[in-house]
Design an enzyme around this catalytic site. Sequence first.
Site, mmCIF file in Angstrom:
data_model
loop_
_atom_site.group_PDB
_atom_site.id
_atom_site.type_symbol
_atom_site.label_atom_id
_atom_site.label_comp_id
_atom_site.label_asym_id
_atom_site.label_seq_id
_atom_site.Cartn_x
_atom_site.Cartn_y
_atom_site.Cartn_z
ATOM 1 N N HIS A 12 112.288 58.141 77.204
ATOM 2 C CA HIS A 12 111.476 57.757 78.369
ATOM 3 C C HIS A 12 110.064 57.263 78.008
ATOM 4 O O HIS A 12 109.155 57.352 78.821
ATOM 5 C CB HIS A 12 111.389 58.934 79.350
ATOM 6 C CG HIS A 12 110.616 60.114 78.822
ATOM 7 N ND1 HIS A 12 110.868 61.406 79.225
ATOM 8 C CD2 HIS A 12 109.592 60.211 77.937
ATOM 9 C CE1 HIS A 12 110.034 62.233 78.611
ATOM 10 N NE2 HIS A 12 109.248 61.521 77.825
ATOM 11 N N HIS A 59 104.805 64.900 82.982
ATOM 12 C CA HIS A 59 103.846 65.015 81.874
ATOM 13 C C HIS A 59 102.439 65.299 82.403
ATOM 14 O O HIS A 59 101.491 64.577 82.092
ATOM 15 C CB HIS A 59 103.830 63.729 81.061
ATOM 16 C CG HIS A 59 105.132 63.390 80.405
ATOM 17 N ND1 HIS A 59 106.210 62.882 81.099
ATOM 18 C CD2 HIS A 59 105.530 63.472 79.111
ATOM 19 C CE1 HIS A 59 107.203 62.678 80.259
ATOM 20 N NE2 HIS A 59 106.827 63.021 79.057
ATOM 21 N N HIS A 193 110.152 62.634 68.060
ATOM 22 C CA HIS A 193 108.786 62.106 68.112
ATOM 23 C C HIS A 193 107.758 63.221 68.189
ATOM 24 O O HIS A 193 108.054 64.324 68.651
ATOM 25 C CB HIS A 193 108.587 61.111 69.256
ATOM 26 C CG HIS A 193 108.686 61.640 70.663
ATOM 27 N ND1 HIS A 193 109.782 62.264 71.177
ATOM 28 C CD2 HIS A 193 107.795 61.581 71.694
ATOM 29 C CE1 HIS A 193 109.591 62.563 72.456
ATOM 30 N NE2 HIS A 193 108.369 62.164 72.792
ATOM 31 N N GLU A 240 111.958 67.677 73.928
ATOM 32 C CA GLU A 240 112.426 67.114 75.208
ATOM 33 C C GLU A 240 113.960 67.021 75.237
ATOM 34 O O GLU A 240 114.565 66.990 76.303
ATOM 35 C CB GLU A 240 111.822 65.720 75.427
ATOM 36 C CG GLU A 240 110.329 65.735 75.741
ATOM 37 C CD GLU A 240 109.716 64.339 75.839
ATOM 38 O OE1 GLU A 240 108.614 64.219 76.379
ATOM 39 O OE2 GLU A 240 110.332 63.359 75.362
HETATM 40 C C1 DHB Z 1 105.261 58.743 73.896
HETATM 41 C C2 DHB Z 1 106.494 59.362 74.073
HETATM 42 C C3 DHB Z 1 106.689 60.262 75.097
HETATM 43 O O1 DHB Z 1 107.857 60.941 75.296
HETATM 44 C C4 DHB Z 1 105.690 60.523 76.000
HETATM 45 O O2 DHB Z 1 105.938 61.339 77.029
HETATM 46 C C5 DHB Z 1 104.431 59.923 75.832
HETATM 47 C C6 DHB Z 1 104.235 59.034 74.781
HETATM 48 C C7 DHB Z 1 105.030 57.743 72.808
HETATM 49 O O3 DHB Z 1 105.853 57.594 71.911
HETATM 50 O O4 DHB Z 1 104.008 57.046 72.856
HETATM 51 FE FE FE Z 2 107.594 62.527 76.983
#
Ligand code: DHB
Ligand code: FE
Length: 322
Positions: A12, A59, A193, A240
């Site tokens: 997302h 978020h 990530h 997540e």
């Molecule tokens: C990013 C990824 C995310 O899941 C998020 O909530 C905010 C930023 C990113 O990779 O920039």
């Molecule tokens: Fe996120």
Amino acid sequence: MAKITAGIGCSHVPAIGAAFDQGLTQDAYWKPLFDGYEPAREWIKKHKPDVAILVYNDHGSALTLDLIPTLGIGVADEFQPADEGWGPRQVPVVKGHSALAWHITESLITNEFDMCVMNKLDVDHGLTVPLNIMCGKVDDWPFAVIPVPINVVMFPIPTGDRCWRMGEVIRRAVESFPEDLNVVIFGTGGMSHQIHGERSGMINRKFDTAFLDDLSKNPQRLRYIKHEEYTTFAGAEGIEMVMWMVMRAALGDNNVHEVYRHYHVPASNTAAGLIILENDDLKKPQKKSAKKAVKKAAGKKTPAAKKPAGKKAAAKKAAVKK
Ligand code: DHB
Ligand code: FE
């Protein structure tokens, strides 16, 4: 009767939404990612769901640290795009399905999942970006959406196993809803990530690939991945992915087939994953009997099969077994 016919696992990343909004999808950086979304959009156009249950996380947009519901469900008739700091995204208002949402809420609460019932909820990139990924730029979303926000931003967060058991209840709830509805379920977020600290930008392709493989091959392994394993191997925000467990369990155990997968690195700081799993025993009962027929035919002792098999014949036999 309503049925959960398919599950969609989908990252997302907010920058994907920004690329959409700013018309950058054909730029060199974004093109390989967005090209991989096309087959998924073709699939959903043909699949024509009436309702999507969309498991996602907010978020700090609509739900701040003032109030942290662990498990929520949106029962309203509509949900506005949230203001994430730059004004709300110019995407369609999300239409809910109040009757089914209340039915699922009742099932969850009577099965010991104490849901936070949300009559008003603005939805952020966690929900709108997966909708854009699957539907493209549209004037209206082509199906109703039941938002299911899960806290994955502030510890303690629910385990994969708890998410799994919640998915099982959702499946039974949908199947006991009397209206004929084609329902799909999204598990969103991930894949690997981390967006802060020393390991910011870390990606783990090996972890992600095994995760995608095991959604159909060995979902029970994924169910028991611990928080520490996610944060160590998939990054702090890779956690997540527990939300994908709700989706996977709602399809039932070991009766899905993967119809599409796209994995691209990087999308901003994230490994962007997309997978579509169809529910075999609900959507395609004829497929089971077709499989049976193939097995039966393979098991019959024809004169040719009795002969010592050459390399080619052995390969053919092995292919049928798969
Ligand atoms: C990013 C990824 C995310 O899941 C998020 O909530 C905010 C930023 C990113 O990779 O920039
Ligand atoms: Fe996120």
